[in-house]
Motif scaffolding. Structure first.
Motif, PDB file in Angstrom:
ATOM      1  N   VAL A 110       2.103  -1.474  -2.401  1.00 12.63           N
ATOM      2  CA  VAL A 110       1.662  -1.510  -1.000  1.00 12.63           C
ATOM      3  C   VAL A 110       1.942  -0.156  -0.356  1.00 12.63           C
ATOM      4  CG1 VAL A 110       1.942  -2.641   1.239  1.00 12.63           C
ATOM      5  CG2 VAL A 110       2.139  -3.988  -0.877  1.00 12.63           C
ATOM      6  N   HIS A 111       0.941   0.390   0.276  1.00 14.30           N
ATOM      7  CA  HIS A 111       1.081   1.681   0.964  1.00 14.30           C
ATOM      8  C   HIS A 111       0.798   1.431   2.435  1.00 14.30           C
ATOM      9  CE1 HIS A 111       0.912   3.717  -2.995  1.00 14.30           C
ATOM     10  NE2 HIS A 111       0.140   2.677  -3.282  1.00 14.30           N
ATOM     11  N   ARG A 112       1.721   1.757   3.270  1.00 18.60           N
ATOM     12  CA  ARG A 112       1.564   1.467   4.699  1.00 18.60           C
ATOM     13  C   ARG A 112       1.294   2.758   5.475  1.00 18.60           C
ATOM     14  NH1 ARG A 112       3.553  -3.926   5.295  1.00 18.60           N
ATOM     15  NH2 ARG A 112       4.852  -4.464   3.503  1.00 18.60           N
ATOM     16  N   GLY A 113       0.169   2.778   6.113  1.00 16.14           N
ATOM     17  CA  GLY A 113      -0.149   3.927   6.983  1.00 16.14           C
ATOM     18  C   GLY A 113      -0.712   5.104   6.216  1.00 16.14           C
ATOM     19  N   ARG A 114       0.017   5.595   5.218  1.00 13.38           N
ATOM     20  CA  ARG A 114      -0.438   6.684   4.344  1.00 13.38           C
ATOM     21  C   ARG A 114      -0.107   6.299   2.911  1.00 13.38           C
ATOM     22  NH1 ARG A 114      -2.177   8.008   8.393  1.00 13.38           N
ATOM     23  NH2 ARG A 114      -2.282  10.025   9.455  1.00 13.38           N
ATOM     24  N   TRP A 115      -0.786   6.928   1.971  1.00 13.13           N
ATOM     25  CA  TRP A 115      -0.513   6.601   0.564  1.00 13.13           C
ATOM     26  C   TRP A 115       0.927   6.975   0.221  1.00 13.13           C
ATOM     27  CZ3 TRP A 115      -3.578   3.608  -2.180  1.00 13.13           C
ATOM     28  CH2 TRP A 115      -3.271   3.453  -3.528  1.00 13.13           C
TER      29      TRP A 115
END
Ligand SMILES: Cc1cc2nc3c(=O)[nH]c(=O)nc-3n(C[C@H](O)[C@H](O)[C@H](O)COP(=O)(O)O)c2cc1C
Length: 199
Positions: free
Chosen positions: A184-189
Motif C-alpha cells: 500500500v502506497h499512501r499519497g506518493r509511491w
C-alpha cells in the motif's frame, strides 16, 4: 482455493444458476459484458477438457490433477476482445479506429476475471469449494478446437467447483500474505525524503 472435491456430489442446478447469475453481474467496461462462460458438468465433457488442457508429462503434479479432475463442474470464463472494440467504437465512446493501443490494459481480460471472482465467492457463499486455475498456453488452441470456441474468445482460466474434500493447500501459500506496508502506497509511491536523506 480448494483442489480436491467429492466426486459423488454434483453441484445442484440452482447453485449452478446462481454462480452464473452472479458472474453476469460483474462490473464491465462500458457495460460491454463481453464475457461468455462454457459450463462443463457432463463427465465426458469434463474428461475432454482435461485431455485437451493437460500437456503430456508436463505441468501440474499428479495430486493436483487427481483432485481437480474430481470436480463435478468446470466453468470457463472467456473475454471477447471484439465486443469491447465494437462497444468503444459506439458514439458515446468514439474510439472508431478500434486501436488496441488506446487500452491501458485489455479490459476484456479484466472483466472476465471479475466474473470469475464472483463465481468463486458465490461457491464459497453456498458452502462449496472452488479453484481458479490457468490453462497452459499451448492448451488454448486444442481447447478452442475441442469445444468450438471462436477465436475472438479467450479463456482467462477455468474455475473448478464442487463440494470440498480434504485437500493439500497450495505450496505457494508458504510465501505468506504480503503486508499492507509492502503493497500500500499512501499519497506518493515512496515516502518523501527527509532532510537527513539529503546528506
Ligand atoms: C490468475 C490466477 C491463476 C491461478 N492459477 C492457478 C493454477 O494454475 N493452479 C492452481 O492450483 N491455482 C491457481 N491459482 C490460485 C492461486 O494459487 C491461489 O489463489 C493463491 O495460492 C492464494 O490462495 P487462496 O486463493 O486459497 O488464498 C491461480 C490464481 C489466479 C488469480
Amino acid at each position: 482455493m480448494v483442489r480436491n472435491f467429492d466426486p459423488d456430489r454434483p453441484v445442484p442446478a440452482e447453485v449452478v444458476d446462481r454462480l452464473l447469475t452472479h458472474a453476469r453481474r460483474a462490473p464491465s467496461a462500458g457495460f460491454t459484458q463481453g464475457w461468455s462462460f462454457l459450463v462443463l458438468a457432463e463427465p465426458a465433457d469434463r474428461e475432454l477438457f482435461w485431455t485437451v488442457t493437460t500437456p503430456p508429462g508436463g505441468g501440474n503434479p499428479s495430486w493436483w490433477l487427481a483432485g481437480m479432475r474430481r470436480a463435478p463442474l468446470i466453468i470457463v470464463p472467456h473475454g471477447n476482445r471484439d465486443a469491447y472494440l465494437d462497444r468503444y467504437a459506439e458514439a458515446d465512446k468514439g474510439w472508431t479506429d478500434r486501436d488496441e493501443g488506446r487500452w491501458p490494459v485489455p479490459y476484456w481480460h479484466v472483466d472476465a476475471g471479475f466474473a470469475a471472482l464472483l463465481v468463486l465467492l458465490t461457491a464459497v457463499d453456498d458452502g462449496l469449494g472452488a479453484c481458479f486455475f490457468g490453462l497452459p498456453a499451448d492448451g488454448v488452441a486444442p481447447y478452442r478446437a475441442a469445444f468450438g470456441v471462436p477465436a475472438a474468445f479467450t479463456p482467462v482460466g477455468a474455475v473448478a467447483v464442487g463440494y470440498r474434500a480434504p485437500d493439500r493447500r497450495s505450496p505457494s501459500l508458504r510465501r505468506g500474505h504480503r503486508t499492507a506496508a509492502d503493497v500500500v502506497h499512501r499519497g506518493r509511491w515512496s515516502a518523501a525524503p527527509t532532510p537527513d536523506d539529503n546528506g
